[in-house]
Design a protein around this motif. Sequence first.
Motif, PDB file in Angstrom:
ATOM      1  N   GLN A 148      28.540 -19.149  24.040  1.00  0.00           N
ATOM      2  CA  GLN A 148      28.862 -19.335  22.806  1.00  0.00           C
ATOM      3  C   GLN A 148      28.512 -18.493  21.424  1.00  0.00           C
ATOM      4  O   GLN A 148      28.911 -17.867  20.546  1.00  0.00           O
ATOM      5  CB  GLN A 148      29.078 -20.490  21.984  1.00  0.00           C
ATOM      6  N   GLY A 149      27.362 -18.347  21.748  1.00  0.00           N
ATOM      7  CA  GLY A 149      26.283 -17.260  21.032  1.00  0.00           C
ATOM      8  C   GLY A 149      27.102 -15.676  20.852  1.00  0.00           C
ATOM      9  O   GLY A 149      26.965 -15.481  19.863  1.00  0.00           O
ATOM     10  N   LEU A 150      27.052 -15.426  22.024  1.00  0.00           N
ATOM     11  CA  LEU A 150      27.348 -13.622  22.242  1.00  0.00           C
ATOM     12  C   LEU A 150      28.736 -14.147  21.889  1.00  0.00           C
ATOM     13  O   LEU A 150      29.345 -12.932  21.608  1.00  0.00           O
ATOM     14  CB  LEU A 150      27.115 -13.668  23.952  1.00  0.00           C
ATOM     15  N   ASP A 151      29.209 -14.762  22.067  1.00  0.00           N
ATOM     16  CA  ASP A 151      31.157 -15.041  21.454  1.00  0.00           C
ATOM     17  C   ASP A 151      31.226 -14.362  20.283  1.00  0.00           C
ATOM     18  O   ASP A 151      31.832 -13.603  19.511  1.00  0.00           O
ATOM     19  CB  ASP A 151      32.077 -16.235  22.225  1.00  0.00           C
ATOM     20  N   ILE A 152      30.141 -15.641  19.176  1.00  0.00           N
ATOM     21  CA  ILE A 152      29.659 -14.909  18.155  1.00  0.00           C
ATOM     22  C   ILE A 152      29.634 -13.633  17.332  1.00  0.00           C
ATOM     23  O   ILE A 152      31.087 -13.271  16.899  1.00  0.00           O
ATOM     24  CB  ILE A 152      28.936 -15.312  17.402  1.00  0.00           C
ATOM     25  N   VAL A 153      28.899 -13.330  18.224  1.00  0.00           N
ATOM     26  CA  VAL A 153      28.255 -11.281  18.239  1.00  0.00           C
ATOM     27  C   VAL A 153      29.938 -10.583  18.473  1.00  0.00           C
ATOM     28  O   VAL A 153      30.370 -10.180  17.195  1.00  0.00           O
ATOM     29  CB  VAL A 153      27.596 -11.469  18.943  1.00  0.00           C
ATOM     30  N   ALA A 154      30.468 -10.833  19.987  1.00  0.00           N
ATOM     31  CA  ALA A 154      31.692  -9.916  20.107  1.00  0.00           C
ATOM     32  C   ALA A 154      32.590  -9.981  19.266  1.00  0.00           C
ATOM     33  O   ALA A 154      33.529  -9.098  19.145  1.00  0.00           O
ATOM     34  CB  ALA A 154      32.020 -10.900  21.213  1.00  0.00           C
ATOM     35  N   SER A 155      32.648 -11.042  18.307  1.00  0.00           N
ATOM     36  CA  SER A 155      33.971 -11.449  17.795  1.00  0.00           C
ATOM     37  C   SER A 155      33.309 -11.365  15.796  1.00  0.00           C
ATOM     38  O   SER A 155      34.641 -11.117  15.196  1.00  0.00           O
ATOM     39  CB  SER A 155      34.327 -13.679  17.216  1.00  0.00           C
ATOM     40  N   ASP A 156      32.905 -10.900  15.383  1.00  0.00           N
ATOM     41  CA  ASP A 156      31.970  -9.670  14.363  1.00  0.00           C
ATOM     42  C   ASP A 156      33.209  -8.932  14.305  1.00  0.00           C
ATOM     43  O   ASP A 156      32.969  -8.155  15.001  1.00  0.00           O
ATOM     44  CB  ASP A 156      30.972  -9.950  14.260  1.00  0.00           C
ATOM     45  N   PRO A 157      34.076  -9.011  12.604  1.00  0.00           N
ATOM     46  CA  PRO A 157      34.592  -7.730  12.467  1.00  0.00           C
ATOM     47  C   PRO A 157      33.773  -6.957  12.750  1.00  0.00           C
ATOM     48  O   PRO A 157      34.218  -5.882  12.992  1.00  0.00           O
ATOM     49  CB  PRO A 157      35.550  -8.212  11.283  1.00  0.00           C
ATOM     50  N   GLU A 158      32.601  -6.977  12.083  1.00  0.00           N
ATOM     51  CA  GLU A 158      31.667  -5.708  11.695  1.00  0.00           C
ATOM     52  C   GLU A 158      30.644  -4.923  13.085  1.00  0.00           C
ATOM     53  O   GLU A 158      30.530  -4.072  13.110  1.00  0.00           O
ATOM     54  CB  GLU A 158      30.083  -5.795  11.168  1.00  0.00           C
ATOM     55  N   THR A 159      31.038  -5.786  14.042  1.00  0.00           N
ATOM     56  CA  THR A 159      31.082  -5.376  16.002  1.00  0.00           C
ATOM     57  C   THR A 159      31.621  -4.294  16.395  1.00  0.00           C
ATOM     58  O   THR A 159      32.913  -4.297  16.472  1.00  0.00           O
ATOM     59  CB  THR A 159      30.456  -5.960  16.865  1.00  0.00           C
ATOM     60  N   PRO A 160      31.191  -2.616  16.255  1.00  0.00           N
ATOM     61  CA  PRO A 160      32.406  -2.503  17.465  1.00  0.00           C
ATOM     62  C   PRO A 160      32.975  -2.487  18.843  1.00  0.00           C
ATOM     63  O   PRO A 160      31.958  -3.046  19.604  1.00  0.00           O
ATOM     64  CB  PRO A 160      31.307  -1.113  17.289  1.00  0.00           C
ATOM     65  N   PRO A 161      34.689  -2.218  18.601  1.00  0.00           N
ATOM     66  CA  PRO A 161      35.118  -2.724  19.810  1.00  0.00           C
ATOM     67  C   PRO A 161      34.382  -2.536  21.203  1.00  0.00           C
ATOM     68  O   PRO A 161      34.470  -3.388  21.433  1.00  0.00           O
ATOM     69  CB  PRO A 161      36.172  -1.940  19.678  1.00  0.00           C
ATOM     70  N   ILE A 162      33.359  -1.528  21.659  1.00  0.00           N
ATOM     71  CA  ILE A 162      33.002  -0.882  22.318  1.00  0.00           C
ATOM     72  C   ILE A 162      32.033  -1.756  22.541  1.00  0.00           C
ATOM     73  O   ILE A 162      31.845  -2.011  24.421  1.00  0.00           O
ATOM     74  CB  ILE A 162      32.973   0.606  22.595  1.00  0.00           C
TER      75      ILE A 162
END
Length: 275
Positions: A148-162
Amino acid sequence: SFHDKLTEGVSKLKYRLTTPEVEREFTGLPQSYQLVNYVCKDTSATTKIRVVSNSSVARSGGSLNDNCLKGSCLLNNSLDVLNGFSVWGYSFLTDISEAYRSIQTGPITNNCRRFCWFADPMDPNSIQDYHLTCANYGDRPAGNILAQGLDIVASDPETPPIVAEFIAKSFYVDDGGRSAKTIAKLEEVIDSLGPSMGKYGFQLKHILRSYATNIDAGSTSSQSVETVLGLLWNFYDDTLQETPWRTSRSSSQSRGVIPNNIHYEGGIKGSGMSL
């Protein structure tokens, strides 16, 4: 020593002394104690001695793990991650340092993971109460909490899509790996991965490339080998080999053919880590 590692954990806020002020914070909350011990892991690049606790200690009301819900598995399929690491000619591997302990836990969980230790191991009268403040390997829901923690990082709009796509699909627990047809594709992920993870307190132990010398790659198990999903990856000659406890064979094969040619004795099934 064990005492030094525990003291280090207190300084890093992984454990906290249960002072009278903390006791007031915990007023009215369920309470439980755990046993603490240590394990030695010579293959670890960063943590040779680890303080561990046992959330499955039997007691009349059931262990902490007996009273925790694990939930459905949120981990990626480990074979999919291994195939993604193996399929193309260029690859890189990363590992989250102290992944579980990068996630803070709340007061109810913390008060149910108390333990006792000495302010001075040479003084039997110096025993004190401590408690954990973060997720811990062996806690029943820890794997899903990390996912779930990693999913939060991936879902952050500021995280580059790649990078978001890599985090969402290419991690199994704390191991992350990817291969690609071109070095440029991998470097695009690598350039933004550390900052994106660091925003949420996750620190990468290393970035190992199959196409570089890896002199400044970070902490590794040895000068040329790192563990990935139960296999040994030689990042200098780009080969994978089964770990000794899986097989009596010692031969290695090219990373790109391992998923088809290596036999797993009880192998990785992708059904979730047992906690």
